[in-house]
Design a protein around this motif. Structure first.
Motif, PDB file in Angstrom:
ATOM      1  N   ALA A 165     -20.286   2.338  57.926  1.00 15.26           N
ATOM      2  CA  ALA A 165     -19.168   3.274  57.284  1.00 15.26           C
ATOM      3  C   ALA A 165     -18.097   2.357  57.217  1.00 15.26           C
ATOM      4  O   ALA A 165     -17.833   1.368  58.044  1.00 15.26           O
ATOM      5  N   ASP A 166     -17.151   2.658  56.315  1.00 13.81           N
ATOM      6  CA  ASP A 166     -15.909   2.004  56.271  1.00 13.81           C
ATOM      7  C   ASP A 166     -14.815   2.470  57.486  1.00 13.81           C
ATOM      8  O   ASP A 166     -15.256   3.591  58.133  1.00 13.81           O
ATOM      9  N   LYS A 167     -13.627   2.032  57.160  1.00 13.22           N
ATOM     10  CA  LYS A 167     -12.537   2.407  58.318  1.00 13.22           C
ATOM     11  C   LYS A 167     -12.307   3.878  58.331  1.00 13.22           C
ATOM     12  O   LYS A 167     -11.553   4.333  58.977  1.00 13.22           O
ATOM     13  N   ALA A 168     -12.504   4.717  57.234  1.00 13.50           N
ATOM     14  CA  ALA A 168     -12.181   6.000  57.218  1.00 13.50           C
ATOM     15  C   ALA A 168     -12.883   6.992  58.253  1.00 13.50           C
ATOM     16  O   ALA A 168     -12.462   7.778  58.609  1.00 13.50           O
ATOM     17  N   TYR A 169     -14.125   6.185  58.704  1.00 11.95           N
ATOM     18  CA  TYR A 169     -14.877   6.782  59.722  1.00 11.95           C
ATOM     19  C   TYR A 169     -14.714   6.122  61.049  1.00 11.95           C
ATOM     20  O   TYR A 169     -15.544   6.497  61.907  1.00 11.95           O
ATOM     21  N   ASP A 170     -13.794   5.489  61.292  1.00 11.20           N
ATOM     22  CA  ASP A 170     -13.438   4.898  62.459  1.00 11.20           C
ATOM     23  C   ASP A 170     -12.949   5.989  63.508  1.00 11.20           C
ATOM     24  O   ASP A 170     -11.457   5.926  63.692  1.00 11.20           O
ATOM     25  N   SER A 171     -13.418   6.878  64.153  1.00 11.62           N
ATOM     26  CA  SER A 171     -12.856   7.723  64.932  1.00 11.62           C
ATOM     27  C   SER A 171     -13.786   7.716  66.336  1.00 11.62           C
ATOM     28  O   SER A 171     -15.027   7.405  66.173  1.00 11.62           O
ATOM     29  N   ASP A 172     -13.358   7.840  67.271  1.00 13.09           N
ATOM     30  CA  ASP A 172     -13.812   7.803  68.561  1.00 13.09           C
ATOM     31  C   ASP A 172     -15.099   8.810  68.579  1.00 13.09           C
ATOM     32  O   ASP A 172     -16.116   8.974  69.266  1.00 13.09           O
ATOM     33  N   LYS A 173     -14.817  10.249  68.041  1.00 16.14           N
ATOM     34  CA  LYS A 173     -15.703  11.253  68.070  1.00 16.14           C
ATOM     35  C   LYS A 173     -17.025  10.782  67.336  1.00 16.14           C
ATOM     36  O   LYS A 173     -18.135  10.867  67.837  1.00 16.14           O
ATOM     37  N   ILE A 174     -16.997  10.113  66.117  1.00 17.61           N
ATOM     38  CA  ILE A 174     -18.168   9.710  65.381  1.00 17.61           C
ATOM     39  C   ILE A 174     -18.769   8.437  66.060  1.00 17.61           C
ATOM     40  O   ILE A 174     -19.974   8.400  66.277  1.00 17.61           O
ATOM     41  N   VAL A 175     -18.055   7.443  66.904  1.00 14.89           N
ATOM     42  CA  VAL A 175     -18.621   6.366  67.642  1.00 14.89           C
ATOM     43  C   VAL A 175     -19.407   7.001  68.612  1.00 14.89           C
ATOM     44  O   VAL A 175     -20.372   6.783  68.812  1.00 14.89           O
ATOM     45  N   ILE A 185     -23.026   0.466  66.120  1.00 18.83           N
ATOM     46  CA  ILE A 185     -21.783   0.982  65.467  1.00 18.83           C
ATOM     47  C   ILE A 185     -21.381  -0.189  64.304  1.00 18.83           C
ATOM     48  O   ILE A 185     -20.897  -1.199  64.851  1.00 18.83           O
ATOM     49  N   ILE A 186     -21.531   0.014  63.137  1.00 16.38           N
ATOM     50  CA  ILE A 186     -21.129  -1.113  62.225  1.00 16.38           C
ATOM     51  C   ILE A 186     -20.166  -0.383  61.428  1.00 16.38           C
ATOM     52  O   ILE A 186     -20.342  -0.097  60.156  1.00 16.38           O
ATOM     53  N   ILE A 187     -18.945  -0.078  61.994  1.00 14.74           N
ATOM     54  CA  ILE A 187     -17.876   0.882  61.154  1.00 14.74           C
ATOM     55  C   ILE A 187     -16.618  -0.267  61.171  1.00 14.74           C
ATOM     56  O   ILE A 187     -16.176  -0.489  62.473  1.00 14.74           O
ATOM     57  N   ALA A 188     -15.895  -0.431  60.023  1.00 12.24           N
ATOM     58  CA  ALA A 188     -14.721  -1.417  60.122  1.00 12.24           C
ATOM     59  C   ALA A 188     -13.589  -0.708  61.125  1.00 12.24           C
ATOM     60  O   ALA A 188     -13.391   0.756  60.753  1.00 12.24           O
ATOM     61  N   CYS A 189     -12.974  -1.001  61.882  1.00 12.43           N
ATOM     62  CA  CYS A 189     -12.040  -0.751  62.500  1.00 12.43           C
ATOM     63  C   CYS A 189     -10.501  -0.185  61.952  1.00 12.43           C
ATOM     64  O   CYS A 189     -10.292  -1.308  61.049  1.00 12.43           O
ATOM     65  N   ARG A 190      -9.871   0.629  62.114  1.00 14.62           N
ATOM     66  CA  ARG A 190      -8.703   0.636  61.524  1.00 14.62           C
ATOM     67  C   ARG A 190      -7.718  -0.161  62.064  1.00 14.62           C
ATOM     68  O   ARG A 190      -7.659  -0.731  63.180  1.00 14.62           O
ATOM     69  N   VAL A 191      -6.754  -0.563  61.239  1.00 15.88           N
ATOM     70  CA  VAL A 191      -5.576  -1.504  61.397  1.00 15.88           C
ATOM     71  C   VAL A 191      -4.842  -1.356  62.755  1.00 15.88           C
ATOM     72  O   VAL A 191      -4.501  -1.833  63.684  1.00 15.88           O
ATOM     73  N   ASN A 192      -4.882   0.237  62.953  1.00 15.90           N
ATOM     74  CA  ASN A 192      -3.914   0.631  64.115  1.00 15.90           C
ATOM     75  C   ASN A 192      -4.747   1.168  65.283  1.00 15.90           C
ATOM     76  O   ASN A 192      -4.131   1.667  66.377  1.00 15.90           O
ATOM     77  N   ARG A 193      -6.034   0.592  65.330  1.00 11.25           N
ATOM     78  CA  ARG A 193      -6.952   0.863  66.358  1.00 11.25           C
ATOM     79  C   ARG A 193      -6.576  -0.172  67.553  1.00 11.25           C
ATOM     80  O   ARG A 193      -6.560  -1.323  67.422  1.00 11.25           O
ATOM     81  N   LYS A 194      -6.195   0.417  68.812  1.00  9.77           N
ATOM     82  CA  LYS A 194      -5.717  -0.513  69.953  1.00  9.77           C
ATOM     83  C   LYS A 194      -6.859  -0.193  71.169  1.00  9.77           C
ATOM     84  O   LYS A 194      -6.953  -1.364  71.895  1.00  9.77           O
ATOM     85  N   LYS A 195      -7.249   0.838  71.177  1.00 12.43           N
ATOM     86  CA  LYS A 195      -8.179   1.296  72.303  1.00 12.43           C
ATOM     87  C   LYS A 195      -9.531   0.710  71.779  1.00 12.43           C
ATOM     88  O   LYS A 195     -10.265   1.370  70.654  1.00 12.43           O
ATOM     89  N   ASN A 196     -10.476   0.239  72.459  1.00 15.05           N
ATOM     90  CA  ASN A 196     -11.968  -0.123  72.376  1.00 15.05           C
ATOM     91  C   ASN A 196     -12.088  -0.565  71.022  1.00 15.05           C
ATOM     92  O   ASN A 196     -13.079  -0.093  70.224  1.00 15.05           O
ATOM     93  N   PRO A 197     -11.583  -1.661  70.771  1.00 13.58           N
ATOM     94  CA  PRO A 197     -11.646  -2.558  69.144  1.00 13.58           C
ATOM     95  C   PRO A 197     -12.969  -3.059  69.317  1.00 13.58           C
ATOM     96  O   PRO A 197     -13.820  -3.574  70.340  1.00 13.58           O
ATOM     97  N   ARG A 198     -13.719  -3.104  68.242  1.00 14.72           N
ATOM     98  CA  ARG A 198     -15.104  -3.555  68.161  1.00 14.72           C
ATOM     99  C   ARG A 198     -15.100  -4.700  67.220  1.00 14.72           C
ATOM    100  O   ARG A 198     -14.470  -4.822  66.118  1.00 14.72           O
ATOM    101  N   VAL A 199     -16.065  -5.683  67.233  1.00 10.43           N
ATOM    102  CA  VAL A 199     -16.353  -6.834  66.512  1.00 10.43           C
ATOM    103  C   VAL A 199     -17.239  -6.329  65.476  1.00 10.43           C
ATOM    104  O   VAL A 199     -18.358  -5.967  65.665  1.00 10.43           O
TER     105      VAL A 199
END
Length: 249
Positions: A165-175, A185-199
């Motif tokens: 999914a794209d970064k619109a779906y980057d939420s802890d609940k979905i992950v 999990i192959i979801i692009a991280c939001r630019v403001n994500r600071k907690k648990n960033p993914r590669v």
């Protein structure tokens, strides 16, 4: 003469006929003219009253269509043709402009799933598809609702090895929900994500274009590209018809 793309071919009909609901005193093939009429309407986007006489009386076709929508027959037909590749699943959404004829339904008539955004009145179709870009489920919401809200409903009961999914779906609940189902999990991280960033696995992420291609194919059907139906249950019926045709091709 009816164009080939406005009717079901024999091969397509043979695939969906076994899933038809029973009809007392009539063979399953009796539904074929009814489905040809619905396919013509879905393709052209024409008003019900403009249905050609060769395809049936418009009011009879409409009454049966509305009844089938309420009973969930089109969703079951859509599910019946599926043979998914669950290596991966992809989720996304698209907006459909709501035509002026979709306005005016009474609140007591049922859900409408029409919202107001900067682009005007519209409905959002949320979809999840398999690794080959074939649709598995659809959910309708008002156009202003966030993309991530219907994801739990879309994922419920489905198993795959990965979720794209794209970064619109980057939420802890979905992950967390996807991880509980042992999905990568192959979801692009939001630019403001600071907690648990993914590669991000950029190679696998490229496959996400398949869900976007799905919407492009479905919007060939004008009754999906533009919403003319007042109630979400009748609009969703045409969405399921378009999704079924994606599987039949």
């Amino acid at each position: 003469m009816t164009q080939e793309r406005h009717i079901f071919t024999d091969a397509q009909w043979q695939r969906i006929e076994p899933s038809m609901p029973p009809c007392k005193g009539r063979p399953g093939g009796a539904y074929r003219a009814f489905f040809d009429a619905l396919l013509w309407l879905a393709r052209t986007g024409s008003p019900w009253r403009d249905l050609p006489e060769r395809l049936g009386a418009w009011n009879v076709v409409y009454q049966r269509y509305a009844y089938w929508c309420k009973k969930g027959h089109f969703e079951r037909l859509f599910q019946g043709v599926q043979q998914p590749d669950m290596e991966e699943m992809m989720v996304d959404s698209t907006c459909c402009r709501a035509h002026q004829s979709s306005a005016g339904a009474r609140k007591t008539s049922g859900e409408q799933a029409i919202g107001i955004t900067r682009g005007g009145r519209n409905t959002k179709i949320h979809a999840i598809c398999d690794a080959l870009g074939n649709p598995l489920r659809f959910v309708l919401t008002a156009g202003q609702r966030h993309d991530s809200k219907p994801v739990p409903e879309l994922l419920d009961g489905l198993q795959a090895k990965a979720l794209l999914a794209d970064k619109a779906y980057d939420s802890d609940k979905i992950v967390q929900a996807a991880q509980k189902q042992d999905m990568d999990i192959i979801i692009a991280c939001r630019v403001n994500r600071k907690k648990n960033p993914r590669v991000l696995d950029t190679h696998r992420y490229k496959a996400r274009h398949l869900v976007e291609n799905l919407f492009q194919r479905m919007k060939v059907f004008r009754r999906v590209a533009t919403r003319y139906d007042k109630l979400d249950v009748t609009f969703l019926g045409f969405v399921h018809i378009a999704g079924t045709m994606k599987w039949l091709h």
